[in-house]
Design a protein around this motif. Structure first.
Motif, PDB file in Angstrom:
ATOM      1  N   MET A   1     -13.082   9.917  19.359  1.00 52.11           N
ATOM      2  CA  MET A   1     -13.759  11.113  19.862  1.00 52.11           C
ATOM      3  C   MET A   1     -14.723  10.765  20.987  1.00 52.11           C
ATOM      4  SD  MET A   1     -14.535  13.115  16.334  1.00 52.11           S
ATOM      5  CE  MET A   1     -13.453  12.799  14.957  1.00 52.11           C
ATOM      6  N   ILE A   2     -14.809  11.679  21.959  1.00 48.64           N
ATOM      7  CA  ILE A   2     -15.721  11.540  23.086  1.00 48.64           C
ATOM      8  C   ILE A   2     -16.550  12.816  23.164  1.00 48.64           C
ATOM      9  CG2 ILE A   2     -15.934  11.282  25.589  1.00 48.64           C
ATOM     10  CD1 ILE A   2     -13.179   9.859  25.518  1.00 48.64           C
ATOM     11  N   ASP A   3     -17.863  12.668  23.237  1.00 52.23           N
ATOM     12  CA  ASP A   3     -18.757  13.810  23.415  1.00 52.23           C
ATOM     13  C   ASP A   3     -18.672  14.241  24.883  1.00 52.23           C
ATOM     14  OD1 ASP A   3     -20.849  15.616  23.702  1.00 52.23           O
ATOM     15  OD2 ASP A   3     -22.293  14.389  22.608  1.00 52.23           O
ATOM     16  N   VAL A   4     -18.134  15.434  25.118  1.00 47.62           N
ATOM     17  CA  VAL A   4     -17.948  15.939  26.488  1.00 47.62           C
ATOM     18  C   VAL A   4     -18.882  17.115  26.776  1.00 47.62           C
ATOM     19  CG1 VAL A   4     -15.578  15.074  26.725  1.00 47.62           C
ATOM     20  CG2 VAL A   4     -15.965  17.349  25.744  1.00 47.62           C
TER      21      VAL A   4
ATOM     22  N   GLY B   1      -0.542  16.516  25.038  1.00 47.81           N
ATOM     23  CA  GLY B   1       0.148  17.204  23.952  1.00 47.81           C
ATOM     24  C   GLY B   1      -0.408  16.907  22.573  1.00 47.81           C
ATOM     25  N   VAL B   2      -1.128  15.811  22.428  1.00 47.89           N
ATOM     26  CA  VAL B   2      -1.672  15.466  21.119  1.00 47.89           C
ATOM     27  C   VAL B   2      -3.161  15.120  21.205  1.00 47.89           C
ATOM     28  CG1 VAL B   2       0.465  14.839  19.957  1.00 47.89           C
ATOM     29  CG2 VAL B   2      -0.703  13.135  21.344  1.00 47.89           C
ATOM     30  N   ALA B   3      -3.851  15.836  22.074  1.00 54.72           N
ATOM     31  CA  ALA B   3      -5.313  15.740  22.149  1.00 54.72           C
ATOM     32  C   ALA B   3      -5.866  17.122  21.831  1.00 54.72           C
ATOM     33  CB  ALA B   3      -5.760  15.281  23.524  1.00 54.72           C
ATOM     34  N   ALA B   4      -7.155  17.184  21.533  1.00 58.43           N
ATOM     35  CA  ALA B   4      -7.751  18.458  21.142  1.00 58.43           C
ATOM     36  C   ALA B   4      -9.205  18.522  21.596  1.00 58.43           C
ATOM     37  CB  ALA B   4      -7.678  18.624  19.629  1.00 58.43           C
ATOM     38  N   LEU B   5      -9.712  19.740  21.637  1.00 56.74           N
ATOM     39  CA  LEU B   5     -11.127  19.987  21.898  1.00 56.74           C
ATOM     40  C   LEU B   5     -11.691  20.796  20.742  1.00 56.74           C
ATOM     41  CD1 LEU B   5     -10.915  20.855  25.687  1.00 56.74           C
ATOM     42  CD2 LEU B   5     -12.185  18.933  24.692  1.00 56.74           C
ATOM     43  N   THR B   6     -12.878  20.432  20.318  1.00 57.12           N
ATOM     44  CA  THR B   6     -13.531  21.149  19.230  1.00 57.12           C
ATOM     45  C   THR B   6     -15.027  21.034  19.389  1.00 57.12           C
ATOM     46  OG1 THR B   6     -13.492  21.509  16.831  1.00 57.12           O
ATOM     47  CG2 THR B   6     -13.591  19.222  17.578  1.00 57.12           C
ATOM     48  N   THR B   7     -15.740  21.686  18.501  1.00 57.52           N
ATOM     49  CA  THR B   7     -17.183  21.525  18.438  1.00 57.52           C
ATOM     50  C   THR B   7     -17.523  20.979  17.057  1.00 57.52           C
ATOM     51  OG1 THR B   7     -19.326  22.636  18.611  1.00 57.52           O
ATOM     52  CG2 THR B   7     -17.493  23.975  17.830  1.00 57.52           C
ATOM     53  N   LEU B   8     -18.402  20.004  17.031  1.00 57.42           N
ATOM     54  CA  LEU B   8     -18.848  19.423  15.773  1.00 57.42           C
ATOM     55  C   LEU B   8     -20.176  18.718  15.995  1.00 57.42           C
ATOM     56  CD1 LEU B   8     -18.205  16.171  16.223  1.00 57.42           C
ATOM     57  CD2 LEU B   8     -15.961  16.828  15.430  1.00 57.42           C
TER      58      LEU B   8
ATOM     59  N   ILE C   1     -24.445  26.798  23.111  1.00 52.08           N
ATOM     60  CA  ILE C   1     -24.139  26.073  21.876  1.00 52.08           C
ATOM     61  C   ILE C   1     -25.436  25.814  21.128  1.00 52.08           C
ATOM     62  CG2 ILE C   1     -22.006  25.053  22.725  1.00 52.08           C
ATOM     63  CD1 ILE C   1     -23.599  22.451  23.220  1.00 52.08           C
ATOM     64  N   GLY C   2     -25.316  25.620  19.820  1.00 49.78           N
ATOM     65  CA  GLY C   2     -26.475  25.337  18.985  1.00 49.78           C
ATOM     66  C   GLY C   2     -26.935  23.898  19.137  1.00 49.78           C
ATOM     67  N   PRO C   3     -28.103  23.567  18.581  1.00 45.29           N
ATOM     68  CA  PRO C   3     -28.670  22.234  18.761  1.00 45.29           C
ATOM     69  C   PRO C   3     -27.851  21.102  18.139  1.00 45.29           C
ATOM     70  CG  PRO C   3     -29.966  23.498  17.189  1.00 45.29           C
ATOM     71  CD  PRO C   3     -28.978  24.449  17.790  1.00 45.29           C
ATOM     72  N   TRP C   4     -27.001  21.396  17.169  1.00 49.95           N
ATOM     73  CA  TRP C   4     -26.209  20.351  16.524  1.00 49.95           C
ATOM     74  C   TRP C   4     -24.730  20.450  16.895  1.00 49.95           C
ATOM     75  CZ3 TRP C   4     -29.763  17.226  15.413  1.00 49.95           C
ATOM     76  CH2 TRP C   4     -30.973  17.665  14.919  1.00 49.95           C
ATOM     77  N   GLN C   5     -24.409  21.306  17.857  1.00 48.86           N
ATOM     78  CA  GLN C   5     -23.017  21.448  18.289  1.00 48.86           C
ATOM     79  C   GLN C   5     -22.771  20.599  19.522  1.00 48.86           C
ATOM     80  OE1 GLN C   5     -22.907  25.829  18.636  1.00 48.86           O
ATOM     81  NE2 GLN C   5     -20.955  25.667  17.569  1.00 48.86           N
ATOM     82  N   ASN C   6     -21.784  19.744  19.423  1.00 47.62           N
ATOM     83  CA  ASN C   6     -21.345  18.959  20.560  1.00 47.62           C
ATOM     84  C   ASN C   6     -19.895  19.303  20.837  1.00 47.62           C
ATOM     85  OD1 ASN C   6     -23.417  17.190  18.967  1.00 47.62           O
ATOM     86  ND2 ASN C   6     -23.530  16.548  21.092  1.00 47.62           N
ATOM     87  N   LEU C   7     -19.581  19.462  22.095  1.00 43.81           N
ATOM     88  CA  LEU C   7     -18.201  19.702  22.502  1.00 43.81           C
ATOM     89  C   LEU C   7     -17.510  18.347  22.555  1.00 43.81           C
ATOM     90  CD1 LEU C   7     -19.312  22.278  25.100  1.00 43.81           C
ATOM     91  CD2 LEU C   7     -18.114  22.759  22.971  1.00 43.81           C
ATOM     92  N   THR C   8     -16.386  18.247  21.867  1.00 42.33           N
ATOM     93  CA  THR C   8     -15.799  16.945  21.575  1.00 42.33           C
ATOM     94  C   THR C   8     -14.316  16.904  21.910  1.00 42.33           C
ATOM     95  OG1 THR C   8     -17.398  16.718  19.779  1.00 42.33           O
ATOM     96  CG2 THR C   8     -15.520  15.233  19.742  1.00 42.33           C
ATOM     97  N   LEU C   9     -13.922  15.880  22.663  1.00 37.04           N
ATOM     98  CA  LEU C   9     -12.520  15.576  22.921  1.00 37.04           C
ATOM     99  C   LEU C   9     -12.044  14.657  21.801  1.00 37.04           C
ATOM    100  CD1 LEU C   9      -9.941  15.431  24.713  1.00 37.04           C
ATOM    101  CD2 LEU C   9     -11.078  13.568  25.973  1.00 37.04           C
ATOM    102  N   VAL C  10     -10.955  15.033  21.151  1.00 34.41           N
ATOM    103  CA  VAL C  10     -10.420  14.265  20.025  1.00 34.41           C
ATOM    104  C   VAL C  10      -9.027  13.776  20.389  1.00 34.41           C
ATOM    105  CG1 VAL C  10      -9.841  14.283  17.565  1.00 34.41           C
ATOM    106  CG2 VAL C  10     -11.685  15.760  18.421  1.00 34.41           C
ATOM    107  N   GLU C  11      -8.833  12.473  20.300  1.00 36.75           N
ATOM    108  CA  GLU C  11      -7.510  11.894  20.545  1.00 36.75           C
ATOM    109  C   GLU C  11      -6.760  11.836  19.227  1.00 36.75           C
ATOM    110  OE1 GLU C  11      -4.450  11.307  21.889  1.00 36.75           O
ATOM    111  OE2 GLU C  11      -5.782  10.806  23.574  1.00 36.75           O
ATOM    112  N   CYS C  12      -5.791  12.714  19.063  1.00 33.06           N
ATOM    113  CA  CYS C  12      -5.022  12.770  17.822  1.00 33.06           C
ATOM    114  C   CYS C  12      -3.838  11.813  17.828  1.00 33.06           C
ATOM    115  CB  CYS C  12      -4.542  14.196  17.573  1.00 33.06           C
ATOM    116  SG  CYS C  12      -5.878  15.383  17.383  1.00 33.06           S
ATOM    117  N   ASP C  13      -3.468  11.275  18.991  1.00 39.68           N
ATOM    118  CA  ASP C  13      -2.331  10.367  19.047  1.00 39.68           C
ATOM    119  C   ASP C  13      -2.666   9.065  18.328  1.00 39.68           C
ATOM    120  OD1 ASP C  13       0.225   9.517  19.590  1.00 39.68           O
ATOM    121  OD2 ASP C  13       0.044   9.629  21.763  1.00 39.68           O
ATOM    122  N   VAL C  14      -1.637   8.323  17.994  1.00 41.96           N
ATOM    123  CA  VAL C  14      -1.825   7.067  17.269  1.00 41.96           C
ATOM    124  C   VAL C  14      -2.143   5.905  18.216  1.00 41.96           C
ATOM    125  CG1 VAL C  14      -0.441   7.804  15.308  1.00 41.96           C
ATOM    126  CG2 VAL C  14       0.678   6.629  17.233  1.00 41.96           C
ATOM    127  N   ARG C  15      -2.118   6.155  19.517  1.00 41.07           N
ATOM    128  CA  ARG C  15      -2.410   5.138  20.518  1.00 41.07           C
ATOM    129  C   ARG C  15      -3.492   5.617  21.486  1.00 41.07           C
ATOM    130  NH1 ARG C  15       2.363   4.633  18.797  1.00 41.07           N
ATOM    131  NH2 ARG C  15       3.602   6.237  19.720  1.00 41.07           N
TER     132      ARG C  15
END
Length: 150
Positions: free
Chosen positions: A18-21, A50-57, A123-137
């Motif tokens: 994961m990368i904080d973006v 195709g196998v990456a995602a964006l979320t907040t956490l 966004i709230g104080p504990w929300q970070n926009l996050t790039l998630v690499e779901c691929d196995v590589r």
């Protein structure tokens, strides 16, 4: 309504790296506000992998290094209890082993949209926009940021 588009590249780590973006979203809004003279609107980030995602956490060590991966591995495991790659029909189509990655990224989503007000993302104080690499590589990913506002 004005539209501003910016693309940024990232080198990701496989298996739910994961990368904080958050700051990149802020920067895209700042640039749009300056270049397009907007102050309120929405920003959408879209990852073209195709196998990456964006979320907040909450971008803290337990969540980033363990908890999200553990939860998604329950739904879509990569390895079985003996350390063997779990079979997915997808593996037959492309001769690869990342069927679980496609399921994880579909659950999370390749995009996220956030409103901004007075030039600031809401966004709230504990929300970070996050790039998630779901691929196995490890991969090289782009995020396309598109700001629309007035």
């Amino acid at each position: 309504m004005a539209v501003y588009t910016m693309t940024k590249s990232y080198n990701t780590k496989g298996n739910m790296g994961m990368i904080d973006v958050t700051e990149d979203f802020r920067e895209a809004v700042r640039r749009a506000c300056r270049e397009k003279d907007v102050s309120d609107g929405i920003i959408t980030g879209f990852t073209t992998g195709g196998v990456a995602a964006l979320t907040t956490l909450e971008f803290e060590p337990g969540m980033v290094t363990r908890d999200l991966k553990k939860a998604l591995d329950i739904i879509s495991p990569y390895l079985d209890k003996d350390g063997r790659v779990v079979y997915y029909k997808h593996h037959e189509t492309w001769g690869d082993d990342n069927g679980s990655s496609h399921i994880k990224s579909a659950i999370l989503s390749p995009f996220i949209t956030i409103p901004f007000v007075n030039g600031e993302i809401t966004i709230g104080p504990w929300q970070n926009l996050t790039l998630v690499e779901c691929d196995v590589r490890d991969r090289h990913r782009d995020i396309v940021f598109q700001v629309m506002g007035e």
